[in-house]
Design an enzyme around this catalytic site. Structure first.
Site, PDB file in Angstrom:
ATOM      1  N   TYR A  93      65.019 -38.960-112.456  1.00 11.59           N
ATOM      2  CA  TYR A  93      63.912 -39.906-112.625  1.00 11.59           C
ATOM      3  C   TYR A  93      63.533 -40.540-111.286  1.00 11.59           C
ATOM      4  O   TYR A  93      62.374 -40.840-111.034  1.00 11.59           O
ATOM      5  CB  TYR A  93      64.259 -40.984-113.654  1.00 11.59           C
ATOM      6  CG  TYR A  93      63.054 -41.854-113.958  1.00 11.59           C
ATOM      7  CD1 TYR A  93      62.062 -41.401-114.830  1.00 11.59           C
ATOM      8  CD2 TYR A  93      62.868 -43.086-113.322  1.00 11.59           C
ATOM      9  CE1 TYR A  93      60.933 -42.149-115.078  1.00 11.59           C
ATOM     10  CE2 TYR A  93      61.732 -43.842-113.559  1.00 11.59           C
ATOM     11  CZ  TYR A  93      60.770 -43.375-114.440  1.00 11.59           C
ATOM     12  OH  TYR A  93      59.639 -44.122-114.677  1.00 11.59           O
ATOM     13  N   PHE A 137      31.770 -36.133-103.607  1.00  8.25           N
ATOM     14  CA  PHE A 137      32.442 -35.268-104.563  1.00  8.25           C
ATOM     15  C   PHE A 137      32.548 -36.052-105.869  1.00  8.25           C
ATOM     16  O   PHE A 137      32.736 -37.270-105.859  1.00  8.25           O
ATOM     17  CB  PHE A 137      33.826 -34.792-104.083  1.00  8.25           C
ATOM     18  CG  PHE A 137      34.401 -33.846-105.105  1.00  8.25           C
ATOM     19  CD1 PHE A 137      33.860 -32.582-105.254  1.00  8.25           C
ATOM     20  CD2 PHE A 137      35.401 -34.240-105.978  1.00  8.25           C
ATOM     21  CE1 PHE A 137      34.315 -31.729-106.255  1.00  8.25           C
ATOM     22  CE2 PHE A 137      35.860 -33.391-106.970  1.00  8.25           C
ATOM     23  CZ  PHE A 137      35.322 -32.132-107.114  1.00  8.25           C
ATOM     24  N   THR A 138      32.445 -35.327-106.972  1.00 16.57           N
ATOM     25  CA  THR A 138      32.310 -35.974-108.292  1.00 16.57           C
ATOM     26  C   THR A 138      33.366 -37.051-108.570  1.00 16.57           C
ATOM     27  O   THR A 138      33.037 -38.214-108.784  1.00 16.57           O
ATOM     28  CB  THR A 138      32.363 -34.901-109.390  1.00 16.57           C
ATOM     29  OG1 THR A 138      33.557 -34.125-109.214  1.00 16.57           O
ATOM     30  CG2 THR A 138      31.149 -33.980-109.317  1.00 16.57           C
ATOM     31  N   ASP A 164      39.607 -36.416 -97.128  1.00 14.78           N
ATOM     32  CA  ASP A 164      39.901 -35.707 -98.371  1.00 14.78           C
ATOM     33  C   ASP A 164      40.308 -34.317 -97.899  1.00 14.78           C
ATOM     34  O   ASP A 164      39.468 -33.488 -97.560  1.00 14.78           O
ATOM     35  CB  ASP A 164      38.663 -35.653 -99.278  1.00 14.78           C
ATOM     36  CG  ASP A 164      38.939 -34.843-100.544  1.00 14.78           C
ATOM     37  OD1 ASP A 164      39.938 -34.089-100.564  1.00 14.78           O
ATOM     38  OD2 ASP A 164      38.162 -34.959-101.505  1.00 14.78           O
ATOM     39  N   LYS A 218      44.579 -26.971-104.638  1.00 14.23           N
ATOM     40  CA  LYS A 218      43.788 -26.063-103.810  1.00 14.23           C
ATOM     41  C   LYS A 218      44.682 -25.535-102.672  1.00 14.23           C
ATOM     42  O   LYS A 218      45.435 -24.603-102.886  1.00 14.23           O
ATOM     43  CB  LYS A 218      42.547 -26.775-103.255  1.00 14.23           C
ATOM     44  CG  LYS A 218      41.441 -26.966-104.296  1.00 14.23           C
ATOM     45  CD  LYS A 218      41.684 -28.125-105.206  1.00 14.23           C
ATOM     46  CE  LYS A 218      40.469 -28.581-105.973  1.00 14.23           C
ATOM     47  NZ  LYS A 218      40.822 -29.677-106.911  1.00 14.23           N
ATOM     48  N   ARG A 254      26.910 -26.596-110.028  1.00 14.43           N
ATOM     49  CA  ARG A 254      27.115 -27.709-109.093  1.00 14.43           C
ATOM     50  C   ARG A 254      25.727 -28.116-108.637  1.00 14.43           C
ATOM     51  O   ARG A 254      25.252 -27.712-107.588  1.00 14.43           O
ATOM     52  CB  ARG A 254      27.986 -27.296-107.900  1.00 14.43           C
ATOM     53  CG  ARG A 254      29.432 -27.026-108.235  1.00 14.43           C
ATOM     54  CD  ARG A 254      30.368 -28.209-108.199  1.00 14.43           C
ATOM     55  NE  ARG A 254      30.535 -28.976-109.398  1.00 14.43           N
ATOM     56  CZ  ARG A 254      31.657 -29.619-109.731  1.00 14.43           C
ATOM     57  NH1 ARG A 254      32.737 -29.536-108.981  1.00 14.43           N
ATOM     58  NH2 ARG A 254      31.709 -30.346-110.803  1.00 14.43           N
ATOM     59  N   PHE A 287      29.242 -33.244-116.522  1.00 20.26           N
ATOM     60  CA  PHE A 287      29.306 -31.775-116.467  1.00 20.26           C
ATOM     61  C   PHE A 287      30.513 -31.210-117.198  1.00 20.26           C
ATOM     62  O   PHE A 287      30.487 -30.088-117.655  1.00 20.26           O
ATOM     63  CB  PHE A 287      29.322 -31.290-115.001  1.00 20.26           C
ATOM     64  CG  PHE A 287      30.432 -31.906-114.191  1.00 20.26           C
ATOM     65  CD1 PHE A 287      30.265 -33.153-113.607  1.00 20.26           C
ATOM     66  CD2 PHE A 287      31.639 -31.255-114.022  1.00 20.26           C
ATOM     67  CE1 PHE A 287      31.278 -33.735-112.865  1.00 20.26           C
ATOM     68  CE2 PHE A 287      32.672 -31.820-113.284  1.00 20.26           C
ATOM     69  CZ  PHE A 287      32.488 -33.073-112.718  1.00 20.26           C
TER      70      PHE A 287
HETATM   71  N1  F0G Z   1      38.308 -33.623-103.683  1.00 18.40           N
HETATM   72  C1  F0G Z   1      37.750 -32.409-103.636  1.00 18.40           C
HETATM   73  C2  F0G Z   1      37.013 -31.979-102.407  1.00 18.40           C
HETATM   74  C3  F0G Z   1      37.850 -31.571-104.748  1.00 18.40           C
HETATM   75  O1  F0G Z   1      37.285 -30.363-104.702  1.00 18.40           O
HETATM   76  C4  F0G Z   1      38.569 -32.008-105.896  1.00 18.40           C
HETATM   77  C5  F0G Z   1      38.653 -31.172-107.075  1.00 18.40           C
HETATM   78  C6  F0G Z   1      39.126 -33.284-105.884  1.00 18.40           C
HETATM   79  C7  F0G Z   1      38.988 -34.066-104.747  1.00 18.40           C
HETATM   80  C8  F0G Z   1      39.871 -33.833-107.064  1.00 18.40           C
HETATM   81  O2  F0G Z   1      41.097 -33.204-107.194  1.00 18.40           O
HETATM   82  O3  F0G Z   1      40.922 -32.002-109.375  1.00 18.40           O
HETATM   83  O4  F0G Z   1      43.123 -32.423-108.278  1.00 18.40           O
HETATM   84  O5  F0G Z   1      41.884 -34.276-109.302  1.00 18.40           O
HETATM   85  N2  F0G Z   1      37.920 -30.182-107.251  1.00 18.40           N
HETATM   86  C9  F0G Z   1      37.976 -29.257-108.374  1.00 18.40           C
HETATM   87  C10 F0G Z   1      36.876 -28.258-108.224  1.00 18.40           C
HETATM   88  C11 F0G Z   1      38.007 -29.892-109.716  1.00 18.40           C
HETATM   89  O6  F0G Z   1      36.735 -27.419-109.133  1.00 18.40           O
HETATM   90  O7  F0G Z   1      36.167 -28.265-107.219  1.00 18.40           O
HETATM   91  P1  F0G Z   1      41.786 -32.969-108.626  1.00 18.40           P
END
Ligand code: F0G
Length: 456
Positions: free
Chosen positions: A71, A123-124, A215, A258, A382, A448
């Site tokens: 833990y 980024f979203t 990022d 990634k 996108r 989305f």
């Molecule tokens: N920043 C970038 C540039 C990303 O592409 C993503 C995720 C995140 C942050 C968030 O990371 O998904 O681990 O919480 N991108 C995915 C995509 C979802 O399909 O581009 P996460």
């Protein structure tokens, strides 16, 4: 050799199946014309995302067996921490379940109402966390990043220093908790930031006492582009380039899904002690102990190993080669795509592909649905839908209305990519038949993921 062959061989396979066309039409209808809502078993080649869809190496699988599921104080956490410290040079590492977990911690700590967070394109999830904490995201990427076929700009992810400086002069440095620099920039098409630009951003930020947070989700891809495109870096190793990149940052968020080459994981890293203490007191509320942050011990082990594997030049050269191979096939056939070809995906320019469909009828969304019907290949919108709505409820209508063909790491072969290219070209040939969509269900945030549609 123009395209780097696989620097690995296959040890285990996962069978694929392809549905007949009539069943694909039914499946996408059931999914409300949203490829996120398809069942994975109905998909033949899955280019939805490169996030968590990577094939781990035998070393990483062996690492899973070395999971220390304590833990607190897991051995694997120390391995992960040391790996991040060694590769990136940050002092402190706070593990999280994935990238957005790190974004949540960072935004909760630093973003306050009436603050501004400049960044190289949104980024979203990153912007969602900034806005949920009362901040305003400001896009300070160079203008060329918003032009899909501007192929002579090799670092389309660069920050426009003048735009950044103007923002500082307008709102005051005290209202900018940090600048978020994406390396690479996902929504611009996987476009890199040059070392020179990172240096300039760092210098300007330090002059005004503003933190630089990367990022660094796809930082190895960024380092590769610096090596092959920027003067003075051809003879440097990926590890050396990465070290220099991070010397211009005060901290970073990362989605390990990634460039960590794993299926789950992330972290927030920084040099500031005060920020670290604040993050550890929040991580226990949202993720778990600061020595696991939502990951199992085995996840952290695989992540640490993956981070090291990703620095291998042949690994990253092959990865980007696959993306270029697919992109060049489409360019040869006259299909409009974002240029230069980026690091993790080929992006179709849906407005040029379907000029008869206005952006209010979501050309990228319908194109992704049609590609699935054509071939069983799953891709992702996108564009206008991903961009969402502003505080007044208006759609953003971003300049880039794209369909992303995202290549998972070490998963598909060049023959799979031939099939994908043929499918896209076949869809392009019958583009005039394709009609727009409207929402039947629109979620209030990150619409989305779960929005549903029907044909107009
Ligand atoms: N920043 C970038 C540039 C990303 O592409 C993503 C995720 C995140 C942050 C968030 O990371 O998904 O681990 O919480 N991108 C995915 C995509 C979802 O399909 O581009 P996460």
């Amino acid at each position: 050799m123009k395209y780097m062959p696989e620097p690995y061989k296959v040890k285990m396979v996962e069978p694929l199946r392809i549905l007949p066309k009539e069943e694909r039409i039914e499946a996408i209808k059931r999914a409300g014309y949203n490829t996120f809502l398809l069942n994975s078993r109905d998909v033949y080649i899955d280019l939805l995302t490169d996030s968590g869809t990577n094939a781990m190496s035998d070393r990483q699988w062996a690492g899973l067996m070395m999971g220390d599921e304590a833990y607190a104080g897991s051995e694997n956490f120390y391995h992960l921490q040391k790996t991040v410290q060694d590769i990136m040079g940050f002092k402190y590492v706070v593990p999280t379940h994935q990238g957005r977990g790190a974004e949540n911690l960072l935004s909760q700590i630093l973003v306050k109402p009436n603050t501004y967070i400049p960044g190289n394109m949104y980024f979203t999830t990153t912007r969602a966390h900034q806005e949920m904490n009362g901040g305003t995201f400001v896009d300070v990427i160079i203008d060329e990043a918003h032009i899909s076929d501007k192929e002579d700009v090799l670092f389309k992810g660069n920050i426009d220093i003048k735009k950044y400086e103007d923002l500082i002069n307008k709102v005051g440095a005290e209202n900018i908790p940090y600048i978020c620099v994406g390396v690479t920039v996902n929504l611009a098409g996987g476009q890199p930031v040059s070392m020179q630009n990172l240096r300039e951003v760092h210098a300007l930020s330090k002059k005004h006492g503003i933190r630089v947070m990367f990022d660094c989700t796809r930082y190895v891809e960024n380092a590769y582009f610096i090596k092959v495109r920027e003067k003075g870096y051809a003879d440097k190793s990926i590890a050396e380039i990465v070290k220099e990149m991070f010397s211009y940052a005060d901290g970073a968020t990362m989605s390990g899904k990634k460039d960590g080459i794993v299926n789950m994981g992330g972290f927030l890293a920084m040099n500031e002690e005060d920020l670290y203490f604040k993050a550890t007191s929040l991580v226990v509320v949202y993720e778990g102990m600061p020595s696991y942050g939502g990951m199992s011990g085995r996840d952290m082990e695989a992540f640490a190993i993956g981070l090291k594997e990703a620095l291998d030049f042949n690994y990253i050269k092959h990865r980007v080669s696959q993306v270029e191979y697919l992109g060049n096939k489409l360019i040869e056939a006259g299909v409009p795509i974002v240029r230069p070809i980026g690091g993790h995906a080929v992006f179709l320019d849906a407005r040029a592909f379907l000029p008869h469909i206005p952006q209010s009828e979501y050309p990228a969304q319908v194109l992704a649905a049609e590609i699935f019907i054509e071939s069983g290949v799953r891709t992702m919108e996108r564009g206008n839908i991903s961009a969402g709505r502003n505080k007044e409820g208006k759609e953003y209508f971003p300049k880039l209305e794209l369909v992303r063909l995202t290549i998972p790491r070490r998963v598909y072969s060049y023959a799979h990519l031939d099939y994908v290219a043929e499918a896209i070209i076949a869809t392009y040939k019958r583009r005039d038949e394709i009609k727009g969509l409207k929402f039947t269900y629109e979620p209030p945030v990150l619409r989305f993921f779960t929005g549903r549609f029907e044909h107009i």
